[in-house]
Design a protein around this motif. Sequence first.
Motif, PDB file in Angstrom:
ATOM      1  N   ASP A   1      47.450  30.589  24.358  1.00 31.98           N
ATOM      2  CA  ASP A   1      47.433  30.916  22.937  1.00 31.98           C
ATOM      3  C   ASP A   1      46.715  32.235  22.650  1.00 31.98           C
ATOM      4  OD1 ASP A   1      48.796  28.620  22.297  1.00 31.98           O
ATOM      5  OD2 ASP A   1      46.988  27.432  21.949  1.00 31.98           O
ATOM      6  N   LEU A   2      46.177  32.874  23.686  1.00 29.16           N
ATOM      7  CA  LEU A   2      45.462  34.135  23.508  1.00 29.16           C
ATOM      8  C   LEU A   2      46.360  35.316  23.880  1.00 29.16           C
ATOM      9  CD1 LEU A   2      42.051  33.152  25.189  1.00 29.16           C
ATOM     10  CD2 LEU A   2      42.650  33.038  22.754  1.00 29.16           C
ATOM     11  N   HIS A   3      46.022  36.477  23.315  1.00 27.64           N
ATOM     12  CA  HIS A   3      46.735  37.708  23.647  1.00 27.64           C
ATOM     13  C   HIS A   3      46.017  38.387  24.813  1.00 27.64           C
ATOM     14  CE1 HIS A   3      49.022  41.405  23.142  1.00 27.64           C
ATOM     15  NE2 HIS A   3      47.875  42.069  23.226  1.00 27.64           N
ATOM     16  N   TRP A   4      46.708  38.508  25.937  1.00 33.28           N
ATOM     17  CA  TRP A   4      46.119  39.095  27.138  1.00 33.28           C
ATOM     18  C   TRP A   4      46.724  40.465  27.400  1.00 33.28           C
ATOM     19  CZ3 TRP A   4      42.152  36.588  29.557  1.00 33.28           C
ATOM     20  CH2 TRP A   4      41.982  35.215  29.272  1.00 33.28           C
ATOM     21  N   ARG A   5      45.891  41.440  27.683  1.00 36.28           N
ATOM     22  CA  ARG A   5      46.341  42.745  28.149  1.00 36.28           C
ATOM     23  C   ARG A   5      46.321  42.720  29.676  1.00 36.28           C
ATOM     24  NH1 ARG A   5      42.885  43.178  24.010  1.00 36.28           N
ATOM     25  NH2 ARG A   5      41.111  43.271  25.470  1.00 36.28           N
ATOM     26  N   VAL A   6      47.405  43.120  30.299  1.00 42.41           N
ATOM     27  CA  VAL A   6      47.532  43.030  31.752  1.00 42.41           C
ATOM     28  C   VAL A   6      47.518  44.433  32.346  1.00 42.41           C
ATOM     29  CG1 VAL A   6      48.918  42.177  33.685  1.00 42.41           C
ATOM     30  CG2 VAL A   6      48.875  40.917  31.504  1.00 42.41           C
ATOM     31  N   ASP A   7      46.638  44.643  33.320  1.00 42.84           N
ATOM     32  CA  ASP A   7      46.523  45.943  33.995  1.00 42.84           C
ATOM     33  C   ASP A   7      46.168  45.715  35.459  1.00 42.84           C
ATOM     34  OD1 ASP A   7      46.339  48.632  34.553  1.00 42.84           O
ATOM     35  OD2 ASP A   7      44.319  48.846  33.735  1.00 42.84           O
ATOM     36  N   ASN A   8      47.110  46.092  36.344  1.00 40.29           N
ATOM     37  CA  ASN A   8      46.876  45.974  37.790  1.00 40.29           C
ATOM     38  C   ASN A   8      46.499  44.545  38.194  1.00 40.29           C
ATOM     39  OD1 ASN A   8      47.393  48.731  38.284  1.00 40.29           O
ATOM     40  ND2 ASN A   8      45.250  49.265  37.794  1.00 40.29           N
ATOM     41  N   GLY A   9      47.214  43.584  37.659  1.00 44.56           N
ATOM     42  CA  GLY A   9      47.004  42.200  38.043  1.00 44.56           C
ATOM     43  C   GLY A   9      45.795  41.541  37.422  1.00 44.56           C
ATOM     44  N   VAL A  10      45.129  42.216  36.503  1.00 44.81           N
ATOM     45  CA  VAL A  10      43.959  41.644  35.816  1.00 44.81           C
ATOM     46  C   VAL A  10      44.270  41.473  34.332  1.00 44.81           C
ATOM     47  CG1 VAL A  10      41.533  41.947  35.219  1.00 44.81           C
ATOM     48  CG2 VAL A  10      42.355  42.663  37.473  1.00 44.81           C
ATOM     49  N   ARG A  11      44.012  40.296  33.837  1.00 48.67           N
ATOM     50  CA  ARG A  11      44.226  40.011  32.413  1.00 48.67           C
ATOM     51  C   ARG A  11      42.893  40.111  31.674  1.00 48.67           C
ATOM     52  NH1 ARG A  11      48.817  36.721  30.943  1.00 48.67           N
ATOM     53  NH2 ARG A  11      50.236  36.457  32.711  1.00 48.67           N
ATOM     54  N   ASP A  12      42.918  40.750  30.509  1.00 50.99           N
ATOM     55  CA  ASP A  12      41.689  40.777  29.706  1.00 50.99           C
ATOM     56  C   ASP A  12      42.007  40.477  28.255  1.00 50.99           C
ATOM     57  OD1 ASP A  12      41.405  43.527  27.998  1.00 50.99           O
ATOM     58  OD2 ASP A  12      42.546  43.885  29.853  1.00 50.99           O
TER      59      ASP A  12
ATOM     60  N   SER B   1      34.331  39.574  26.192  1.00 54.66           N
ATOM     61  CA  SER B   1      35.469  40.251  26.800  1.00 54.66           C
ATOM     62  C   SER B   1      35.761  39.538  28.114  1.00 54.66           C
ATOM     63  CB  SER B   1      35.148  41.729  27.044  1.00 54.66           C
ATOM     64  OG  SER B   1      34.968  42.407  25.833  1.00 54.66           O
ATOM     65  N   LEU B   2      36.870  38.829  28.169  1.00 53.04           N
ATOM     66  CA  LEU B   2      37.220  38.017  29.329  1.00 53.04           C
ATOM     67  C   LEU B   2      38.141  38.800  30.255  1.00 53.04           C
ATOM     68  CD1 LEU B   2      37.999  34.673  27.458  1.00 53.04           C
ATOM     69  CD2 LEU B   2      35.807  35.459  28.376  1.00 53.04           C
ATOM     70  N   LYS B   3      37.902  38.731  31.539  1.00 48.92           N
ATOM     71  CA  LYS B   3      38.754  39.364  32.549  1.00 48.92           C
ATOM     72  C   LYS B   3      39.087  38.315  33.607  1.00 48.92           C
ATOM     73  CE  LYS B   3      36.961  44.066  31.917  1.00 48.92           C
ATOM     74  NZ  LYS B   3      38.220  44.587  31.324  1.00 48.92           N
ATOM     75  N   LEU B   4      40.373  38.078  33.820  1.00 48.28           N
ATOM     76  CA  LEU B   4      40.818  37.060  34.765  1.00 48.28           C
ATOM     77  C   LEU B   4      41.849  37.633  35.716  1.00 48.28           C
ATOM     78  CD1 LEU B   4      41.430  33.910  32.498  1.00 48.28           C
ATOM     79  CD2 LEU B   4      39.375  34.491  33.770  1.00 48.28           C
ATOM     80  N   THR B   5      41.734  37.245  36.970  1.00 45.73           N
ATOM     81  CA  THR B   5      42.811  37.522  37.904  1.00 45.73           C
ATOM     82  C   THR B   5      43.952  36.553  37.601  1.00 45.73           C
ATOM     83  OG1 THR B   5      42.003  35.944  39.549  1.00 45.73           O
ATOM     84  CG2 THR B   5      41.133  38.205  39.661  1.00 45.73           C
ATOM     85  N   GLU B   6      45.111  36.802  38.166  1.00 44.78           N
ATOM     86  CA  GLU B   6      46.243  35.904  37.931  1.00 44.78           C
ATOM     87  C   GLU B   6      45.945  34.507  38.454  1.00 44.78           C
ATOM     88  OE1 GLU B   6      48.743  36.288  36.105  1.00 44.78           O
ATOM     89  OE2 GLU B   6      48.638  38.436  35.704  1.00 44.78           O
ATOM     90  N   ALA B   7      45.195  34.421  39.553  1.00 47.07           N
ATOM     91  CA  ALA B   7      44.843  33.111  40.094  1.00 47.07           C
ATOM     92  C   ALA B   7      43.911  32.366  39.146  1.00 47.07           C
ATOM     93  CB  ALA B   7      44.185  33.276  41.471  1.00 47.07           C
ATOM     94  N   ASN B   8      42.924  33.088  38.601  1.00 49.74           N
ATOM     95  CA  ASN B   8      42.026  32.456  37.625  1.00 49.74           C
ATOM     96  C   ASN B   8      42.772  32.027  36.368  1.00 49.74           C
ATOM     97  OD1 ASN B   8      39.653  32.576  39.094  1.00 49.74           O
ATOM     98  ND2 ASN B   8      39.079  34.589  38.309  1.00 49.74           N
ATOM     99  N   TYR B   9      43.728  32.865  35.951  1.00 53.45           N
ATOM    100  CA  TYR B   9      44.505  32.537  34.755  1.00 53.45           C
ATOM    101  C   TYR B   9      45.322  31.262  34.986  1.00 53.45           C
ATOM    102  CZ  TYR B   9      47.889  32.858  30.956  1.00 53.45           C
ATOM    103  OH  TYR B   9      48.663  32.584  29.867  1.00 53.45           O
ATOM    104  N   ALA B  10      45.944  31.154  36.161  1.00 56.20           N
ATOM    105  CA  ALA B  10      46.747  29.970  36.477  1.00 56.20           C
ATOM    106  C   ALA B  10      45.884  28.715  36.468  1.00 56.20           C
ATOM    107  CB  ALA B  10      47.425  30.148  37.827  1.00 56.20           C
ATOM    108  N   ALA B  11      44.664  28.827  36.978  1.00 58.03           N
ATOM    109  CA  ALA B  11      43.752  27.675  36.963  1.00 58.03           C
ATOM    110  C   ALA B  11      43.348  27.326  35.542  1.00 58.03           C
ATOM    111  CB  ALA B  11      42.524  27.980  37.812  1.00 58.03           C
ATOM    112  N   ALA B  12      43.140  28.354  34.705  1.00 59.60           N
ATOM    113  CA  ALA B  12      42.744  28.109  33.305  1.00 59.60           C
ATOM    114  C   ALA B  12      43.863  27.437  32.530  1.00 59.60           C
ATOM    115  CB  ALA B  12      42.354  29.427  32.644  1.00 59.60           C
ATOM    116  N   VAL B  13      45.127  27.748  32.873  1.00 60.03           N
ATOM    117  CA  VAL B  13      46.251  27.099  32.195  1.00 60.03           C
ATOM    118  C   VAL B  13      46.223  25.592  32.456  1.00 60.03           C
ATOM    119  CG1 VAL B  13      48.769  26.878  32.178  1.00 60.03           C
ATOM    120  CG2 VAL B  13      47.714  29.143  32.169  1.00 60.03           C
ATOM    121  N   LYS B  14      45.807  25.204  33.647  1.00 62.18           N
ATOM    122  CA  LYS B  14      45.768  23.788  33.988  1.00 62.18           C
ATOM    123  C   LYS B  14      44.574  23.072  33.356  1.00 62.18           C
ATOM    124  CE  LYS B  14      48.097  24.287  38.461  1.00 62.18           C
ATOM    125  NZ  LYS B  14      47.986  24.075  39.932  1.00 62.18           N
ATOM    126  N   GLY B  15      43.417  23.715  33.386  1.00 61.49           N
ATOM    127  CA  GLY B  15      42.213  23.025  32.916  1.00 61.49           C
ATOM    128  C   GLY B  15      41.574  23.590  31.682  1.00 61.49           C
TER     129      GLY B  15
END
Length: 595
Positions: free
Chosen positions: A500-511, A536-550
Amino acid sequence: MSSRISAPGVLLLLSVFSSPLWAQDVTVLQARSRIVVVDVVATDSKGNPVKGLTAADFQLLEDKVPQTIRHFDEHATVAGDAPAISTPKMAPNTFTNVVMAPQGSALNVILVDALNTPREAQPMLRSQLGEVVDKLPPNTRVAVFALSDRVVMLQSFTSDPAVLKAVLTQRKRMPASASLQAQGGGAGLVGSDQIVGAFDPGTPIAMFERSITNIVGDQQIGMTLDALQEIGQYLAALPGRKNLIWLSGSFPVDFIPDINSAGGLGTFSSMRFYAEEMRKVSSELARSQVAVYPIDANGVQIDPAYTSALPGRPAGAVENDPGYNSRMSSAFSTHLEKVHGEMRQMGEQTGGHAFYGSNNLARFVNQAIERGANYYTLTYVPTNTNWNGGPRSIQVEMVHGKKINLEYRTGYLATDKTVTANNQQTTPESQRTAFSTVAASMKRGAPTPTEILFKIRVTPSGVIDPPAKAEVPVGAGPLAAVSRKQQRRYKVDYAVNPEDLHWRVDNGVRDATVEFMMVGYDRDGSVLNSASRTLSLKLTEANYAAAVKGGLQLAQEIAMPAKGDYYLRIGVMDKETNHVGSVEVSTATLVMPRS
């Protein structure tokens, strides 16, 4: 992989602010074009909603000048009995902002008015409040306010019938007669105590009692108008249509002259005029998309000139005059029509409808909710661009001569104001600011927005004694109310839906930039404490995938007084889009630790 975001000081907040979160300098936008919103209720000759109309069926005029309908939308209930949306079962002290009602539906406010309802009419009113819930359409969002010596919120917006029934049927939560009632009865209401006297009303004692009645009446009506303004200001920041269902035994109208004054003495001393004040309040309510549905809580009224309840008449009393009954009956009929006329006008000015003449008050409430749930929204940009603060009339007609009854607000004031949370009349969605978003979503008792879904677990601490030495100086605001008394600290664990958040994606990092907010209120809606932090949150794609689950899991704390019932308003806002989600928790519903 853990979905908990690791960062120094992540939302482990022990600090608070001495003023509400929105009490700060903000930038507001000046609208370049003013958009006027008009809700139209269409009914047939039997009062049933007319559905399926299109923009081509309507003609809209301002000051008799045709206007172009820019946007058209129909809001209608589903035919038949819509299944109630089941509430998910939550663990103790766990809450979510998943709303069990359609987000586009109208909001309903039931105002139980004990200030202006005679004591003899209040038992019937209370007895029927429970029936209102039994006949309520599923998923209807309702809040309950009460007016006595002041206006209070008994229940914030909910679609849970069990919660509503508990509020409306618990006698201890319903207000008793206001203190003014013992002195003057219902404001502006002609009853036997006003038009039946035991002495000549031309005497000094009679004129003295009239002056006391006038003072009490002025106070009572002033309190009523102030309460309506307060409710209107509360609802102004909430988007969409709001139906104010006002159950009262009397309404702000003009006092009539004393019909029994000897030789004309004091004939006009009792006259009071409130129509202009009521029109101003109605205009403000209409501007905030609030439609008023006044309901006469007296039910069927009997002419007091012909009732056996009249007191005895001592020798020489004015009542023995052969023309007394005729005058009393005429005054009763005149005043009753005046009250009902004011009710009709109040409804017409705001796009609502007046109900009176029946003892079935529960049926009236449900009819008001039904009318207010089926409507059309029309918007237009006025051709008259002179925003000089003057009144503008609105007229909506059916084309092709269709015989359909239309209810809509009949005008507005063309004020040239900047866009703020309390000036929503001409604010399109595209001009929503962070200020207006926070003001609407973090208000005590407001509907819970769901642009960002999240779940929370609230863990209260045991009772904490205040420090031996005050941490703040005298007069330091809301913080003093917490730090100088026994308190509890409430830890809030969030699980936010990252999708539900707006993420800016740059070089595989979402913020993303997200603000987490908590406001602690007392029962009267006063802010006692608040906490906020923007991350200011910064997540790798792996962290983002985990956050989607939990969920994005974070923690926050706030302190509140240990004694009493309080309300925690908890919110999450995306700073990029101003999208928001919030939930409200009553501390009375929490399982407390053993102290």
